[in-house]
Design a protein around this motif. Structure first.
Motif, mmCIF file in Angstrom:
data_model
loop_
_atom_site.group_PDB
_atom_site.id
_atom_site.type_symbol
_atom_site.label_atom_id
_atom_site.label_comp_id
_atom_site.label_asym_id
_atom_site.label_seq_id
_atom_site.Cartn_x
_atom_site.Cartn_y
_atom_site.Cartn_z
ATOM 1 N N LYS A 129 0.823 -1.205 0.000
ATOM 2 C CA LYS A 129 0.000 0.000 0.000
ATOM 3 C C LYS A 129 0.860 1.258 0.000
ATOM 4 O O LYS A 129 0.523 2.252 -0.656
ATOM 5 N N THR B 167 0.522 4.324 -2.546
ATOM 6 C CA THR B 167 0.283 5.695 -2.084
ATOM 7 C C THR B 167 1.321 6.643 -2.663
ATOM 8 O O THR B 167 1.002 7.772 -3.092
ATOM 9 N N ASP C 37 -7.913 6.189 -6.194
ATOM 10 C CA ASP C 37 -6.991 5.960 -5.086
ATOM 11 C C ASP C 37 -6.612 4.471 -5.119
ATOM 12 O O ASP C 37 -7.255 3.682 -5.813
#
Length: 291
Positions: free
Chosen positions: A166, A170, A228
């Motif tokens: 993750k 990000t 996202d």
């Protein structure tokens, strides 16, 4: 029809193979196998195979002969082009040429042997088709019953960047928000080896073709949007939607040919067994090993 083709490959294994390759070995050595000094003869093998497969194999030969004679009676023929077209359909059903060739090879069958059997199937199919009602009324009713089969589902065209962690996803999203080029970043970071060289391009797909989390996100986005990070079993995805196609309900005039082809195939599959039983009753058949 795939089910029947699979059955055909299995059952004619005895008919096509036992009498050729195994007999050839016997002619040269006098036996088909040897355990120590004990020989297993062709006749012993034949006896076992006859008990296990003889009745079914003979029944297949009888059925094929009935179809051949009936085709002669009705003046129905099957051209090489028609047999080749049927072979291509079976290839597709098996998942490609390699998959079908592997299935044939595993049963010691050649492509030409299988095509000979397909010719019999084509003959039967053409005779069944002759008696089918393919009026517009019938085909429209079939379309109504199978509407979803002919409708065009909504589609999305998207690219993605797939990474394991993750934190990495990000970081990449921040680079994109700062104006980073999606395709370049996909080539740099994505772990999806099938798409990274194409800038992450997945092409068009329907909702059912993707895992739920990915599909839900992609189909809720507008063209040009970048998501996202989204987690799936494969890792973390960043999705960019590059195109959309709305769902479309098929109209009979636009899909008539496809509906007719599907209807005929469905009817042949449904009627094949009863049609063959009916035709066999018209012939004087003697089966000496029938169980």
């Amino acid at each position: 029809m795939k089910k029947r083709m699979t059955w055909v490959i299995a059952i004619i294994f005895f008919v096509l193979v036992v009498g050729s390759g195994v007999y050839y070995a016997t002619a040269k050595t006098g036996y088909v196998a040897k355990v120590g000094d004990t020989k297993i003869t062709q006749q012993q093998l034949n006896n076992v195979l006859n008990k296990q497969y003889g009745s079914a194999a003979l029944e297949t030969l009888i059925q094929d002969q009935v179809i051949t004679l009936e085709a002669e009676k009705q003046k129905v023929t099957a051209s090489n082009a028609e047999v080749d077209a049927q072979y291509k359909k079976v290839e597709t059903q098996y998942g490609g040429a390699d998959a079908l060739e592997s299935a044939l090879e595993s049963n010691n069958m050649s492509k030409s042997d299988f095509k000979a059997n397909l010719k019999t199937y084509v003959l039967a199919s053409k005779m069944i088709e002759k008696d089918l009602d393919t009026s517009d009324e019938t085909l429209k009713a079939y379309l109504k019953e199978n509407q979803s089969t002919f409708d065009t589902a909504a589609q999305v065209k998207a690219s993605h960047i797939l990474v394991e962690k993750k934190a990495t996803a990000t970081k990449i999203k921040k680079e994109l928000d700062a104006g980073g080029d999606f395709a370049k970043l996909a080539k740099k970071y994505s772990t999806d080896t099938a798409t990274k060289s194409k800038g992450g391009d997945l092409g068009y797909f329907t909702k059912s073709e993707m895992v739920e989390e990915f599909a839900t996100q992609a189909f809720n986005m507008k063209k040009g949007n970048i998501s996202d990070p989204i987690k799936t079993d494969y890792g973390y995805h960043i999705i960019k939607v590059t195109g959309t196609v709305d769902a479309k309900t098929a109209k009979y005039e636009d899909v008539k040919d496809k509906v007719k082809e599907a209807y005929i195939e469905a009817q042949i599959s449904a009627q094949y067994s009863s049609w063959l039983t009916e035709k066999m009753a018209d012939y004087d058949i003697t089966n000496t090993i029938s169980k």
